[in-house]
Design a protein around this motif. Structure first.
Motif, PDB file in Angstrom:
ATOM      1  N   ASN B 111      21.386  20.439  75.971  1.00 40.34           N
ATOM      2  CA  ASN B 111      22.464  18.976  75.995  1.00 40.34           C
ATOM      3  C   ASN B 111      22.246  18.320  77.793  1.00 40.34           C
ATOM      4  O   ASN B 111      22.721  17.367  77.190  1.00 40.34           O
ATOM      5  CB  ASN B 111      23.639  19.714  75.139  1.00 40.34           C
ATOM      6  CG  ASN B 111      23.284  19.989  73.890  1.00 40.34           C
ATOM      7  OD1 ASN B 111      22.457  19.591  73.327  1.00 40.34           O
ATOM      8  ND2 ASN B 111      24.240  20.508  73.220  1.00 40.34           N
ATOM      9  N   ALA B 112      22.640  19.486  78.367  1.00 40.31           N
ATOM     10  CA  ALA B 112      22.562  18.886  80.049  1.00 40.31           C
ATOM     11  C   ALA B 112      21.684  17.969  79.761  1.00 40.31           C
ATOM     12  O   ALA B 112      21.498  16.615  80.980  1.00 40.31           O
ATOM     13  CB  ALA B 112      23.353  19.719  80.876  1.00 40.31           C
ATOM     14  N   GLY B 113      20.349  18.413  79.985  1.00 39.24           N
ATOM     15  CA  GLY B 113      19.061  17.863  80.255  1.00 39.24           C
ATOM     16  C   GLY B 113      19.015  16.717  79.181  1.00 39.24           C
ATOM     17  O   GLY B 113      18.335  15.311  80.035  1.00 39.24           O
ATOM     18  N   HIS B 114      19.076  16.480  78.072  1.00 37.97           N
ATOM     19  CA  HIS B 114      18.879  15.435  76.894  1.00 37.97           C
ATOM     20  C   HIS B 114      20.324  14.058  77.749  1.00 37.97           C
ATOM     21  O   HIS B 114      19.806  13.722  77.634  1.00 37.97           O
ATOM     22  CB  HIS B 114      19.446  16.009  75.821  1.00 37.97           C
ATOM     23  CG  HIS B 114      18.735  16.355  74.956  1.00 37.97           C
ATOM     24  ND1 HIS B 114      16.829  15.973  74.978  1.00 37.97           N
ATOM     25  CD2 HIS B 114      18.793  17.349  74.173  1.00 37.97           C
ATOM     26  CE1 HIS B 114      16.834  16.712  74.158  1.00 37.97           C
ATOM     27  NE2 HIS B 114      17.400  17.802  73.770  1.00 37.97           N
ATOM     28  N   ALA B 115      21.267  14.819  78.519  1.00 35.80           N
ATOM     29  CA  ALA B 115      22.245  14.108  78.587  1.00 35.80           C
ATOM     30  C   ALA B 115      21.335  12.966  79.625  1.00 35.80           C
ATOM     31  O   ALA B 115      22.140  11.793  79.811  1.00 35.80           O
ATOM     32  CB  ALA B 115      23.734  14.485  78.877  1.00 35.80           C
ATOM     33  N   THR B 116      21.602  14.149  80.300  1.00 32.88           N
ATOM     34  CA  THR B 116      21.055  13.728  81.860  1.00 32.88           C
ATOM     35  C   THR B 116      19.743  12.752  81.473  1.00 32.88           C
ATOM     36  O   THR B 116      19.828  11.304  82.066  1.00 32.88           O
ATOM     37  CB  THR B 116      19.879  14.733  83.313  1.00 32.88           C
ATOM     38  OG1 THR B 116      21.464  15.502  83.078  1.00 32.88           O
ATOM     39  CG2 THR B 116      19.830  14.080  83.958  1.00 32.88           C
ATOM     40  N   LEU B 117      18.975  12.607  80.550  1.00 30.12           N
ATOM     41  CA  LEU B 117      17.587  11.919  80.456  1.00 30.12           C
ATOM     42  C   LEU B 117      17.998  10.116  80.080  1.00 30.12           C
ATOM     43  O   LEU B 117      17.466   9.413  80.693  1.00 30.12           O
ATOM     44  CB  LEU B 117      16.649  12.369  79.610  1.00 30.12           C
ATOM     45  CG  LEU B 117      15.473  12.884  80.115  1.00 30.12           C
ATOM     46  CD1 LEU B 117      14.900  13.807  78.594  1.00 30.12           C
ATOM     47  CD2 LEU B 117      15.126  12.616  80.994  1.00 30.12           C
ATOM     48  N   SER B 118      19.433  10.175  78.977  1.00 27.41           N
ATOM     49  CA  SER B 118      19.633   9.435  79.022  1.00 27.41           C
ATOM     50  C   SER B 118      20.727   8.283  80.151  1.00 27.41           C
ATOM     51  O   SER B 118      20.286   7.828  80.475  1.00 27.41           O
ATOM     52  CB  SER B 118      20.724   9.458  77.912  1.00 27.41           C
ATOM     53  OG  SER B 118      20.268  10.064  76.216  1.00 27.41           O
ATOM     54  N   ALA B 119      21.592   9.091  80.774  1.00 25.26           N
ATOM     55  CA  ALA B 119      22.426   9.036  81.892  1.00 25.26           C
ATOM     56  C   ALA B 119      21.212   8.431  82.845  1.00 25.26           C
ATOM     57  O   ALA B 119      22.178   7.018  83.722  1.00 25.26           O
ATOM     58  CB  ALA B 119      23.461   9.877  82.019  1.00 25.26           C
ATOM     59  N   GLY B 120      20.304   8.720  83.309  1.00 26.08           N
ATOM     60  CA  GLY B 120      19.500   8.463  84.314  1.00 26.08           C
ATOM     61  C   GLY B 120      18.286   7.584  83.695  1.00 26.08           C
ATOM     62  O   GLY B 120      17.417   7.606  84.251  1.00 26.08           O
ATOM     63  N   ARG B 121      18.200   6.834  83.242  1.00 27.37           N
ATOM     64  CA  ARG B 121      17.239   5.990  82.072  1.00 27.37           C
ATOM     65  C   ARG B 121      16.926   4.961  83.230  1.00 27.37           C
ATOM     66  O   ARG B 121      15.850   4.238  82.473  1.00 27.37           O
ATOM     67  CB  ARG B 121      17.198   5.680  81.000  1.00 27.37           C
ATOM     68  CG  ARG B 121      18.529   4.694  80.599  1.00 27.37           C
ATOM     69  CD  ARG B 121      18.886   3.931  79.575  1.00 27.37           C
ATOM     70  NE  ARG B 121      20.240   3.689  78.883  1.00 27.37           N
ATOM     71  CZ  ARG B 121      21.892   4.144  79.384  1.00 27.37           C
ATOM     72  NH1 ARG B 121      21.655   5.446  79.342  1.00 27.37           N
ATOM     73  NH2 ARG B 121      22.607   3.211  79.727  1.00 27.37           N
ATOM     74  N   ARG B 122      17.809   4.763  84.416  1.00 32.34           N
ATOM     75  CA  ARG B 122      16.863   3.293  85.046  1.00 32.34           C
ATOM     76  C   ARG B 122      16.700   4.783  86.535  1.00 32.34           C
ATOM     77  O   ARG B 122      16.478   3.238  87.333  1.00 32.34           O
ATOM     78  CB  ARG B 122      18.128   2.620  85.368  1.00 32.34           C
ATOM     79  CG  ARG B 122      17.813   1.856  84.269  1.00 32.34           C
ATOM     80  CD  ARG B 122      19.152   0.522  84.239  1.00 32.34           C
ATOM     81  NE  ARG B 122      20.471   0.960  83.822  1.00 32.34           N
ATOM     82  CZ  ARG B 122      20.430   0.785  82.750  1.00 32.34           C
ATOM     83  NH1 ARG B 122      19.813   0.575  81.619  1.00 32.34           N
ATOM     84  NH2 ARG B 122      21.619   1.242  82.825  1.00 32.34           N
ATOM     85  N   CYS B 123      16.769   5.489  86.697  1.00 32.09           N
ATOM     86  CA  CYS B 123      16.506   6.252  87.598  1.00 32.09           C
ATOM     87  C   CYS B 123      14.775   6.199  87.811  1.00 32.09           C
ATOM     88  O   CYS B 123      14.151   6.727  86.523  1.00 32.09           O
ATOM     89  CB  CYS B 123      17.642   7.433  88.060  1.00 32.09           C
ATOM     90  SG  CYS B 123      17.108   8.354  89.221  1.00 32.09           S
ATOM     91  N   LYS B 124      14.879   6.163  88.670  1.00 28.95           N
ATOM     92  CA  LYS B 124      12.675   6.206  89.193  1.00 28.95           C
ATOM     93  C   LYS B 124      11.853   7.791  88.601  1.00 28.95           C
ATOM     94  O   LYS B 124      10.705   7.892  88.439  1.00 28.95           O
ATOM     95  CB  LYS B 124      12.549   5.397  90.186  1.00 28.95           C
ATOM     96  CG  LYS B 124      12.535   4.156  89.861  1.00 28.95           C
ATOM     97  CD  LYS B 124      11.756   2.854  90.495  1.00 28.95           C
ATOM     98  CE  LYS B 124      11.755   2.264  90.239  1.00 28.95           C
ATOM     99  NZ  LYS B 124      11.562   0.655  91.011  1.00 28.95           N
ATOM    100  N   VAL B 125      13.189   8.992  88.873  1.00 30.69           N
ATOM    101  CA  VAL B 125      11.975  10.402  89.027  1.00 30.69           C
ATOM    102  C   VAL B 125      13.248  11.257  88.778  1.00 30.69           C
ATOM    103  O   VAL B 125      14.599  11.341  89.057  1.00 30.69           O
ATOM    104  CB  VAL B 125      12.068  10.627  90.958  1.00 30.69           C
ATOM    105  CG1 VAL B 125      11.965  12.019  90.869  1.00 30.69           C
ATOM    106  CG2 VAL B 125      11.115   9.765  91.258  1.00 30.69           C
ATOM    107  N   ILE B 126      12.990  11.379  87.383  1.00 27.53           N
ATOM    108  CA  ILE B 126      13.726  12.714  87.053  1.00 27.53           C
ATOM    109  C   ILE B 126      12.797  14.386  86.850  1.00 27.53           C
ATOM    110  O   ILE B 126      12.346  13.811  86.073  1.00 27.53           O
ATOM    111  CB  ILE B 126      14.588  12.443  85.652  1.00 27.53           C
ATOM    112  CG1 ILE B 126      15.285  11.129  85.408  1.00 27.53           C
ATOM    113  CG2 ILE B 126      15.802  13.692  84.984  1.00 27.53           C
ATOM    114  CD1 ILE B 126      15.898  10.488  84.500  1.00 27.53           C
ATOM    115  N   LEU B 127      13.639  15.061  87.368  1.00 25.22           N
ATOM    116  CA  LEU B 127      13.193  16.264  87.673  1.00 25.22           C
ATOM    117  C   LEU B 127      13.640  17.946  86.386  1.00 25.22           C
ATOM    118  O   LEU B 127      14.683  17.805  87.316  1.00 25.22           O
ATOM    119  CB  LEU B 127      12.531  16.466  88.900  1.00 25.22           C
ATOM    120  CG  LEU B 127      11.429  15.882  89.564  1.00 25.22           C
ATOM    121  CD1 LEU B 127      11.236  15.995  90.968  1.00 25.22           C
ATOM    122  CD2 LEU B 127      10.166  15.920  89.031  1.00 25.22           C
TER     123      LEU B 127
END
Lengths: 205, 205, 205, 205, 205, 205
Positions: B111-127
């Motif tokens: 769930n932390a992963g899913h939430a980060t993808l939402s919260a970071g949607r305007r960031c250019k790199v998410i690993l």
């Protein structure tokens, strides 16, 4: 007592991929046979490499070592390769087959995997092992605890001295093999393990 | 100079998953921030674990350590978790985010992963990093060579002394972490590496 | 300064798939080389198509254009193709390779992709581009912002005049290329982008 | 002699999914336990359904039947469900766990699967069974030959009389169950089989 | 009225995979054509098998039966196979094509699938059917209700008498075919169905 | 004449995802209904957004617009959401349902997709559309040619004026929507298309 066959494209593929599991089969009293499809002549002398292969087979104490007489780097997934495997399958009637995963960037490994799935279609268990050129999407489903046979596995892999001069893949693989075994063990909840994708698996309860 | 954020569900998740990469960012002069969503109170004292967390952050030399104040084992993928991450994202405007992979059997990590993808949607790199309960179908696409920072990574992970009494996951992870680094290095063609699935990746040529 | 290699099965494959990224490399001062495995003689005169290819290479300002001398529609994933690529890889020692994705219904593209993964196994970054016959399960992980080079990309693709008489694939691709660039940009959070699956990716922090 | 646990979200899930395998375990002398997370009160009387469940457990001859006391249609993948499963796991220390696949359109099944993977993380074999609402991308890796226990399986599934009035899923499932067993048998090379995705599988050679 | 083409690698492949759907097309007034790439000479007399093939085509009432004249067990995914299919595609201009899935352990099926995707690239619907050697990760997306034509399908499959002496695959397939139809029907919410992976599907609303 | 239901999590989701296909259904004489689960109050006034929604529904000429009265950003995949959808499904008995794909980083979309698969389990066709936050592994299988209705689709999406002030997602989506339609058209072999993953698809020959 089961009959077990391990298929490899080149000398040393089987050792890196599943020597630990094969040694477990020997411990348990199974018959173990190796089929090496080529003599690996693309990265060394065929004679030398065949010799190393026989030495490793002795260390494992296998019950038979077959060569497929195919050309290194030119193993296809068609009739010729399937025939080479079917011949041995017909002779030893394996209960369990180990073969290289199809998810591999090396064409010989990929095609040896495909051909084994065809040739072994009447066998009840086919497990696909990983190796030096396996792709990142290899997703192991079945693990074998090799805590008891890890040292023997390492011993077999050190036999392939000719490959240490080769420009890299084998040396890198040797260096990584302990890390891999620990990581696979970690995923399986044991000390060291080998990991396999399922080709076929009929679970005998 | 980049702004880098690492998100973890519990104290020690970030260290196991991406401390090597974070240390590389520090070497290069980037600003590095940690956001730990819970204090890990389900497997230890919140106070003790927060303390370990701070100690590890000091070793890494990070520029800020945030806590999300969520409840351990109860992290959801909804509004509350997204808000906790968005708050920090809004403050530090990260160029790169590290977060736990969604392919994890632990609900907090998933769930932390899913939430980060939402919260970071305007960031250019998410690993997305791997950890002790990551599923077998984790398929890393991006690797970071951590040869220069592996020792520091190990040092940070040893800080979490409270977890060695815990009934297993952490102790096993510690034991395996060197094997994992070597195996990921082997896949990447370097000595030791950390491996990531891509959440997002805009490659700056 | 990096050395960059783009591999294509036919004239125009590279342009449709990654000309924008290649132009970004040139902007940044990298050396860029093209390897075209066939002269595309199955859908036009080999001479005419080679000429178009050279013209496009001039527009991109590449540092070298190689031909692989393989037969159009008959590119395999075996020794011969791997050798053609390894020869160029050995010469220019690329840091980054671009190649067609293996998820393609055209056998030449699929096999060129497989062969590049073998031939480039010691390279640190291999990115697989999409094209006119790419399958629907192509899942890009890495994006390149080509806002600065999109016009140049379009210019290179218009050079392939001989293909407009061809019964369809190229004309359709040309028509769609702007839509594709916008959609990939949308996924990446920029105006226009090219999208790639990761063959290998060692991320230099 | 092994300890075996089957987890189901509702009465009848276990029977449809793995009663054949459970009966094989009983034949072999293993201890078999059932954990039913809800009483299925959303499609019938909790009392009636619990009764059917007990009748089926008698037919199978299981060594223990546990209820999880969760609310039908509201099974989550969080703490509460994990606790309900961990309690039984702690008590019977299963060597093998059967649970519903996570690839299911029914939220209770999906979440029961996720929670079992968490709760059973120290167990060596977890097999995920299919059922009436399983998704089309269920990809079984392990098969169990149920030729000897298929009749018994059918007998257990016929116990759930209350479900025949339900508006469809169960009646359809009953009708299809023979077809499914034959098809899975066909894939496995035997007469009738049950098929499972691997949650975890440590193969004891 | 549509033009429909079914491609098979061997006599009997089409019948097992999609005879029910083809009969539905005939009921609806479509033109139906069969293209059998080999005469199946590897597991029987080419003459006998061609005869069985013609008999089955008569039962289905198809509008044309073509042979591809390729060699059994040696069907590749390259030019020769694509040409054999393109020739028929050019002649009958199919609106819908049925072909073997690429997810198959038999190289002829796999390659026939790949080649059809190339040859049929301008056709609007390509559906890939399953068969005796289809892999476990076949994930059907489209189903056809064959309740009205199942008996006819069974009749066509019984024509292939020569295959009952063959050492297994066909006999097993025959035995399983009813189970498969029921299982696929169950997934689709009808009595009996055939299931297909989508090669291409333009849905005409 | 068919009954068609489109499910969206927020006002504007349906328009971006499948307004072209819905307009095709209206052209063909089908009944079309919309179910919007929330009023999108997290990114604007519920009243304003409901108004925009009604205006768009008028442009499409739909036969009914339902609201699910769920809370924006808090749509779960459990009972409450399923009930909201089942209520409408029971009333209009749809032959075809359109819903958001489950492969989405936005929890409301993901959960609306899951809940529709549950609620629509007796419906014969469920198609999952893509949108502004869809993940990169969305793999469309079914395409609809919207050349005749693309202008109308664009008109409906421009109604959502309140969203242009929103900090980004909608504005970006609007900009990309033409590119997306062209790219999906290109994959389908038509000018502009909408693309869908299959939830369920019973193909009526």
């Amino acid at each position: 007592m089961k009959s077990v066959l391990a298929v490899g494209a080149h000398p040393d593929d089987i050792e890196l991929g599943c020597a630990g599991a094969l040694a477990m089969h020997k411990q348990r009293g199974d018959k173990v046979y190796l089929l090496v499809l080529t003599r690996g002549e693309a990265t060394g002398s065929a004679e030398v490499r065949e010799g190393e292969c026989r030495k490793s087979a002795d260390i494992l104490g296998v019950d038979g070592l077959f060569f497929g007489d195919l050309a290194d780097t030119k193993v296809h997934d068609g009739r010729e390769t399937i025939d080479a495997i079917e011949k041995v399958v017909g002779e030893i009637k394996p209960d369990v087959i180990y073969a290289p995963t199809c998810k591999d960037t090396h064409q010989d490994h990929r095609n040896a995997g495909h051909a084994t799935l065809s040739a072994g279609r009447r066998c009840k268990v086919i497990l696909m092992y990983e190796g030096a050129s396996t792709q990142r999407d290899f997703t192991p489903q079945v693990f074998v605890d090799i805590s008891d046979t890890f040292d023997l596995k390492m011993k077999t892999t050190r036999v392939f001295g000719s490959q240490f001069n080769n420009r890299g893949v084998y040396a890198v693989a040797m260096k990584a093999i302990e890390g891999l075994a620990k990581f696979r063990g970690y995923q399986a909840g044991v000390d060291v393990a080998e990991a396999f994708e399922v080709g076929k698996f009929l679970f005998e309860i």
